[in-house]
Design an enzyme around this catalytic site. Sequence first.
Site, PDB file in Angstrom:
ATOM      1  N   HIS A 138      -7.644  81.474  38.911  1.00 37.15           N
ATOM      2  CA  HIS A 138      -7.432  81.131  40.616  1.00 37.15           C
ATOM      3  C   HIS A 138      -6.798  80.133  40.720  1.00 37.15           C
ATOM      4  O   HIS A 138      -6.026  79.587  41.317  1.00 37.15           O
ATOM      5  CB  HIS A 138      -8.851  80.214  41.924  1.00 37.15           C
ATOM      6  CG  HIS A 138      -9.218  79.993  42.564  1.00 37.15           C
ATOM      7  ND1 HIS A 138      -9.042  80.563  44.015  1.00 37.15           N
ATOM      8  CD2 HIS A 138      -8.502  78.827  43.053  1.00 37.15           C
ATOM      9  CE1 HIS A 138      -9.439  80.204  45.245  1.00 37.15           C
ATOM     10  NE2 HIS A 138      -8.580  78.238  44.239  1.00 37.15           N
ATOM     11  N   GLU A 139      -7.244  78.596  39.971  1.00 34.41           N
ATOM     12  CA  GLU A 139      -6.681  77.459  39.875  1.00 34.41           C
ATOM     13  C   GLU A 139      -5.768  77.792  38.968  1.00 34.41           C
ATOM     14  O   GLU A 139      -4.520  77.389  38.779  1.00 34.41           O
ATOM     15  CB  GLU A 139      -7.248  76.444  38.800  1.00 34.41           C
ATOM     16  CG  GLU A 139      -8.678  75.944  39.691  1.00 34.41           C
ATOM     17  CD  GLU A 139      -8.319  75.491  41.296  1.00 34.41           C
ATOM     18  OE1 GLU A 139      -7.315  75.051  41.019  1.00 34.41           O
ATOM     19  OE2 GLU A 139      -9.240  75.748  41.776  1.00 34.41           O
ATOM     20  N   HIS A 142      -2.866  78.996  41.285  1.00 32.21           N
ATOM     21  CA  HIS A 142      -1.900  77.740  42.319  1.00 32.21           C
ATOM     22  C   HIS A 142      -1.533  77.341  42.019  1.00 32.21           C
ATOM     23  O   HIS A 142       0.013  76.725  42.322  1.00 32.21           O
ATOM     24  CB  HIS A 142      -3.335  76.817  43.067  1.00 32.21           C
ATOM     25  CG  HIS A 142      -4.044  77.419  43.774  1.00 32.21           C
ATOM     26  ND1 HIS A 142      -4.390  77.425  44.850  1.00 32.21           N
ATOM     27  CD2 HIS A 142      -5.008  76.875  43.875  1.00 32.21           C
ATOM     28  CE1 HIS A 142      -4.869  77.498  46.016  1.00 32.21           C
ATOM     29  NE2 HIS A 142      -5.815  77.099  45.156  1.00 32.21           N
ATOM     30  N   GLU A 189      -5.058  79.901  49.420  1.00 30.38           N
ATOM     31  CA  GLU A 189      -6.796  80.261  48.746  1.00 30.38           C
ATOM     32  C   GLU A 189      -7.017  81.526  48.397  1.00 30.38           C
ATOM     33  O   GLU A 189      -7.666  81.501  47.934  1.00 30.38           O
ATOM     34  CB  GLU A 189      -7.706  79.141  49.853  1.00 30.38           C
ATOM     35  CG  GLU A 189      -8.184  77.885  49.385  1.00 30.38           C
ATOM     36  CD  GLU A 189      -8.191  77.443  48.153  1.00 30.38           C
ATOM     37  OE1 GLU A 189      -8.704  78.024  47.024  1.00 30.38           O
ATOM     38  OE2 GLU A 189      -7.099  76.413  48.263  1.00 30.38           O
TER      39      GLU A 189
END
Length: 373
Positions: A138-139, A142, A189
């Site tokens: 997930h990060e 980003h 997100e």
Amino acid sequence: MPEESHENVPSRQRRRFEGISSRAYEHPADRSALVALRKLSGFDTVFKALSGLLPERSLRLLFLSDSVRVSDAQFAHLNVMLRDACYILDLEKVPPMYVNQDPQPNAMCIGLDEPIIVVTTGLVELLDEEEMRAVIGHEVGHALSGHSVYRTILLFLTSLALRVAWIPLGNLAIMAIVTALREWFRKSELSADRAGLLVGQDLKASMRGLMKIAGGNHLHEMNVDAFLAQAEEYEAGGDLRDSVLKILNVMPRSHPFTTVRAAELKKWAESRDYQRIMDGHYPRRDEDGDTSVTDSFRQSAASYATDVKNSKDPLMKLVSDIAGGAGDLGGRVRRGFGGFATGSGGSSSSSPQDQPPTDGPDDESPNGSNGRP
């Protein structure tokens, strides 16, 4: 920690997406904003100038001096997951990652010049290996999308708004920008959740992680289907008063509600778009320069229109009816707010045909949080 190599490969066989563009997994609203910003003339110059006002160097020094940097020598298992994630999403430069002592389970990716990933001890202690792999993915998602730049600006402007709260017009202007950035970031997100699934390639692990973030380390007391049913109930339940309250509740948040994230991720995992990516058919990074801003905005508008059309939320159903030219809208509004007329918290006077259908189910405190993964 070496930053350029991918010597470690995933601990179990996972598909790698060589040269994948972040457009492959980005939510349409997120993607259109990013495409527009990247095409904006002078955008890089403005933000380089702005970087001098932001405490980025201070943050880097703070994490370096007061957190533990992940490496082969420290939190080695997290280092392997980080390299795995960068290998799978083909991110050439592995961002530095830090573990920060904080019982709150959080993670974030910030930085203007280069992204930094920070995870808290609360998160490390809460999640198992596969769940943590999805969060790190997930990060990294980003970082690949360039979200860290706008996340850093959002943090800065939020802090600035608090400092100038005594200046009415100044505070209103900043908060208007912050509100718009939060709306975009909530969509980003959802994009990063998709990137986490592409990295972990285990939907059950992604679901478990979101459930733990919502309810703690009590999986034996939780059920995925029941958790997703909460999202269905949240969307469809109540009347127009509840719809307004939902908007007010979500506005100060940087993240969507956890049950909503789980439902959105499951829906995407079952979509043709996800299957095409897994089959190796996805947009490539070397094609990003040819992306049309108009097409991206058109896709974003279509996505919002579809969301409104398919939503079971009372307010969204009303908006859909207005767009469709439905009659007696005044009566429907009065019935939707009927509870106010009684002066009590009793049930609404809306008729059964006005009630939404109740089909089965298909990074936070109530006031929001700035680091929820």
